[in-house]
Structures are given as C-alpha cells and as structure tokens.
Design an enzyme around this catalytic site. Structure first.
Site, PDB file in Angstrom:
ATOM      1  N   PHE A 140       0.860  -1.194   0.000  1.00 53.45           N
ATOM      2  CA  PHE A 140       0.000   0.000   0.000  1.00 53.45           C
ATOM      3  C   PHE A 140       0.889   1.234   0.000  1.00 53.45           C
ATOM      4  O   PHE A 140       1.646   1.468   0.937  1.00 53.45           O
ATOM      5  CB  PHE A 140      -0.961   0.053   1.206  1.00 53.45           C
ATOM      6  CG  PHE A 140      -1.851   1.269   1.116  1.00 53.45           C
ATOM      7  CD1 PHE A 140      -2.991   1.254   0.317  1.00 53.45           C
ATOM      8  CD2 PHE A 140      -1.515   2.454   1.762  1.00 53.45           C
ATOM      9  CE1 PHE A 140      -3.782   2.391   0.181  1.00 53.45           C
ATOM     10  CE2 PHE A 140      -2.302   3.596   1.627  1.00 53.45           C
ATOM     11  CZ  PHE A 140      -3.444   3.557   0.840  1.00 53.45           C
ATOM     12  N   ASP A 225       9.136   3.162   2.037  1.00 60.77           N
ATOM     13  CA  ASP A 225       7.938   3.929   2.368  1.00 60.77           C
ATOM     14  C   ASP A 225       7.695   3.770   3.862  1.00 60.77           C
ATOM     15  O   ASP A 225       7.202   2.741   4.318  1.00 60.77           O
ATOM     16  CB  ASP A 225       6.754   3.402   1.549  1.00 60.77           C
ATOM     17  CG  ASP A 225       5.450   4.138   1.876  1.00 60.77           C
ATOM     18  OD1 ASP A 225       5.405   4.865   2.897  1.00 60.77           O
ATOM     19  OD2 ASP A 225       4.477   3.962   1.120  1.00 60.77           O
ATOM     20  N   LYS A 254       2.198  11.301   7.179  1.00 60.97           N
ATOM     21  CA  LYS A 254       1.354  11.026   8.346  1.00 60.97           C
ATOM     22  C   LYS A 254       1.784  11.778   9.615  1.00 60.97           C
ATOM     23  O   LYS A 254       1.490  12.945   9.721  1.00 60.97           O
ATOM     24  CB  LYS A 254       1.236   9.520   8.559  1.00 60.97           C
ATOM     25  CG  LYS A 254       0.434   8.880   7.425  1.00 60.97           C
ATOM     26  CD  LYS A 254      -0.245   7.579   7.766  1.00 60.97           C
ATOM     27  CE  LYS A 254      -1.266   7.238   6.693  1.00 60.97           C
ATOM     28  NZ  LYS A 254      -0.971   6.065   5.895  1.00 60.97           N
TER      29      LYS A 254
HETATM   30  C1  LIG Z   1      -1.127   6.147   4.373  1.00 62.61           C
HETATM   31  C2  LIG Z   1      -0.034   5.618   3.543  1.00 62.61           C
HETATM   32  C3  LIG Z   1       0.283   6.203   2.297  1.00 62.61           C
HETATM   33  C4  LIG Z   1      -0.540   7.300   1.673  1.00 62.61           C
HETATM   34  O1  LIG Z   1      -0.615   8.449   2.426  1.00 62.61           O
HETATM   35  P1  LIG Z   1      -1.757   9.544   2.129  1.00 62.61           P
HETATM   36  O2  LIG Z   1      -1.418  10.694   3.026  1.00 62.61           O
HETATM   37  O3  LIG Z   1      -3.070   8.899   2.471  1.00 62.61           O
HETATM   38  O4  LIG Z   1      -1.678   9.883   0.681  1.00 62.61           O
HETATM   39  C5  LIG Z   1       1.368   5.680   1.603  1.00 62.61           C
HETATM   40  N1  LIG Z   1       2.086   4.670   2.092  1.00 62.61           N
HETATM   41  C6  LIG Z   1       1.814   4.075   3.278  1.00 62.61           C
HETATM   42  C7  LIG Z   1       2.674   2.955   3.774  1.00 62.61           C
HETATM   43  C8  LIG Z   1       0.730   4.510   4.036  1.00 62.61           C
HETATM   44  O5  LIG Z   1       0.430   3.912   5.186  1.00 62.61           O
END
Ligand SMILES: *Cc1c(COP(=O)(O)O)cnc(C)c1O
Length: 401
Positions: A140, A225, A254
């Site tokens: 994700f 990520d 985040k």
């Molecule tokens: C939440 C998340 C994203 C996307 O972040 P947004 O601020 O919702 O665009 C990307 N990678 C990971 C691992 C995430 O948990």
C-alpha cells in the site's frame, strides 16, 4: 442534530469511498476522543498513525497558532524562514541529506518514483522509458493513478485503468524473488519495512538488510515507504533502524504533520536528489511556513518525549496482554512497537467489522485492516493506565467471540 443525522448528511453529500463505523466525533485530546453526545472513546487507530503525538498536542497546537499570526503560505516562488530550519531537522533525524517537501503521503511516493526514474535515466543510463521499479505484492503506497497501477488489491484498481507501466511485482519478504527480478533496466525497489494496510506483516529478520546488500551490489535504489512505520511507531524513530541500515530514498508523511496538517516529504542523498532541477517537480503548498512550523514541532515532540522508547515499552506490554487473552478465534498477534495487528480465524466471507463495531460500543475505536485483522495503533503518548483501560474492554469483546 443526532448522530444518525450527521451520518446521513455525510452519506448524502459525500462520496461513498469509505465505510466508517457509526461514531460521530466532535472533540479530542491525547489518546481520547468524544462523540457528539459526550461519550468517551480511546483512539486505537490514530488516523492510520498520523497522530503518533496524540490529539492536539499542546506544543504542536502552539506552534501552529504562533505561525498563524505570522505567515501561512508563500509558495516556493519565494523562500520562507521556516522551511530551511525544519528540513535540516528532518534530514538530521532521518540521516538523509536532502528533502523535497510535499503534503500527502501519496505525493511523497510519487516524488520518490519520479526521483528514482530520473536517477535511473541520468545516472545509470537506462534507455529512456525502459526503467523498472520493483514493488511487493499486497503493497500500500497511496491512491494516485500511478500508485494504484502497481497495487495487487483489486478493490483499489477496478475501473481505474489504463495503468502506468514500469513496475514489477514480487512477493513480500522474499529475497530470492528480488534477486531474480533484477535486470539491466531495474532502477530500484519500493517497499514498506512492515506492510501496514496488508494486515501488519512484519518481514523475517534480515529482510531489509538483505535488500540493502543487494541494492548496493547492483547499484539500484532502496526506496522505503515509512509513511506509516516512521516517526517512532514501531519502537524506533524509523523502522529501518531495527536492522541498522539506511535507504537511498525515504518517504515520510502522516505523523510528520503531528495530526494537525498534511505534511510529507521524500528524502535522499545529495547525489540522487541533484537530478531534480527548477521546474521539474513541485507543489503549491509543499514546504509552506505553516506546514513547516507544525512539522518542526511534531519532530521535537517525538524526540523530547522519547516516543520511540515509549512505543517499544507500551507495545510490548500491550502485546503481552493480548496474547494472554482466552479467545479461541484469535489466530495471531503481529506487532512491532505500537503497530499491532490481531488476526482472527473467520469464515471466507466474514470480516472483523462486527468485532470493531462491538469494540466501538465498548469505547475502543479500532478498525479492520485486510478483513481478518484488527489493528491497534494508539497515539504513542499512551500511558500504562490507558492501555489497561483499553485492554479491559478489548478482553470483554474478544473473550465473548
Ligand atoms: C497512508 C499511507 C500512504 C498514503 O498516504 P496519504 O497521506 O493517504 O496519501 C502511503 N504509504 C503508506 C505505507 C501509508 O500507510
């Protein structure tokens, strides 16, 4: 207005791209939130780890208020007195050399993809348009059209094609598959140190180290990520620290915004980041003074309150309590720090949503991740007494399963 009326308004005027639990929140503080009738809940989701510092942390709120008295937005057409000091702090904290400020997580990932691709063409002389980025099944990384192009979740993709090419999918936590997927056009691998949305999947010890070694040997980029795992969530400031490695490119977001504001960044070395030149990438709101002031304070709180250590300690305590529950339907507890997943034995069509509904009724807000797993990821400021408060209620719900 009643809770039903608020929900109805949302459903009438808001697109149905989420399926929220029926709780209407109107106030929050620390680990707690209150609904419109004044009922108190403990927040065990923290907006998917965007609220590691707790709701409305006074230091972060003060930084935002102070900045709102001065200047909020300048655009990158001009410099501002907030961006430089904040980026220095972010680079020093993560051990990276340069950062490119964006707003949402998906934008940080998009930035990393553009950065990696240009690096592949300019520094590795991969033929233009032929570059490949390796990604993992059940990843994700966000919701943009390019990012969903390499998702393996049919629900995220259906009806959204045509998709962006240039991505190769391999199984997660599989070093031999990674080695096999590399060819002369490989730019690098984009991967989560722990797969959060996939159901809190912690890879085998040595996985990140293995990726690091191979990337260095083959001169390709390790792109991590850490949008969900970063900023003390897993018991270290970044999850890569558990294996003593460093990525070439790092995506953060985040909790960088302290729960107040969307703030993200892609970070890298000076050498890699040098492929960006004026005009090649940007964002109107990226690096705005309000975002920088908030993120600067959000980082200070993580460090000054030693939230990585607290995450580790409270995570261990929480997991030990979960594992002691007598619940035959509980299949597995997977965790690192305060990123905790509890998987259930359920029928093929069943999900943990009814369990989350019962937790909500008991005063614990948690959400399913990947159908069969309940995620517990409270603010890292949580105290032992607050874990106990939650566990008392979780125990009642789980042991009734
Ligand atoms: C939440 C998340 C994203 C996307 O972040 P947004 O601020 O919702 O665009 C990307 N990678 C990971 C691992 C995430 O948990």
């Amino acid at each position: 207005m009643s809770a039903e009326e608020y929900v109805k308004l949302e459903q009438t005027y808001g697109a149905h791209n989420y399926h929220p639990l029926p709780v209407v929140i109107s106030k929050a503080k620390g680990v707690w939130v209150w609904d419109i009738e004044g009922k108190k809940y403990i927040d065990m989701l923290s907006s998917y780890s965007a609220i590691n510092q707790g709701h409305l942390h006074p230091r972060i709120v003060k930084a935002a208020r102070d900045q709102l008295e001065r200047v909020s937005l300048t655009s990158r057409a001009f410099s501002n007195d907030r961006m430089g000091p904040y980026l220095k702090k972010l680079c020093e904290l993560s051990g990276m050399e340069m950062a490119l400020p964006m707003n949402t997580g998906a934008e940080a990932v998009e930035t990393a993809i553009k950065l990696a691709r240009r690096w592949g063409y300019e520094k590795k002389a991969i033929p233009d348009g032929k570059g490949e980025i390796i990604v993992c099944e059940n990843n994700f990384h966000g919701r943009t059209t390019t990012i969903i192009s390499f998702s393996s979740d049919p629900g995220s993709k259906k009806g959204f094609g045509p998709f962006t090419p240039g991505f190769v999918n391999i199984p997660y936590d599989d070093i031999p598959a990674f080695e096999k997927a590399i060819n002369e056009n490989t730019i690098g691998i984009l991967v989560e140190p722990i797969q959060g949305e996939a159901g809190i999947h912690v890879p085998s010890p040595g996985y990140l180290k293995g990726l690091r070694r191979i990337c260095s040997e083959k001169n390709i980029l390790l792109i991590l990520d850490e949008i969900q795992t970063g900023f003390a969530r897993t018991g270290k400031m970044f999850a890569f620290e558990h294996e003593g490695i460093k990525p070439d490119v790092l995506c953060v977001g985040k909790a960088l915004g302290g729960g107040l504001y969307p703030v993200s960044a892609a970070l890298s070395s000076r050498d890699v980041m040098s492929v960006f030149s004026p005009g090649s990438h940007g964002s109107t709101f990226g690096g705005n003074p309000l975002a920088c002031a908030i993120a600067d304070a959000a980082l200070d709180v993580l460090v000054d309150e030693d939230l990585a250590k607290r995450s580790m300690e409270m995570g261990d305590y929480f997991v030990q309590k979960l594992k002691a529950l007598k619940c035959a339907k509980m299949k597995e507890v997977r965790a690192r720090g305060l990123l905790i997943g509890v998987e259930f034995h359920l029928g093929p069509e069943e999900t943990v949503r009814p369990i989350c509904q019962r937790l909500m009724e008991a005063g614990v807000l948690a959400k399913d991740t990947h159908e069969k797993t309940v995620r517990f990821a409270p603010p890292l400021t949580i105290t032992k007494a607050e874990v106990d408060w939650a566990m008392e209620r979780i125990a009642k719900v789980f042991e009734a399963q």
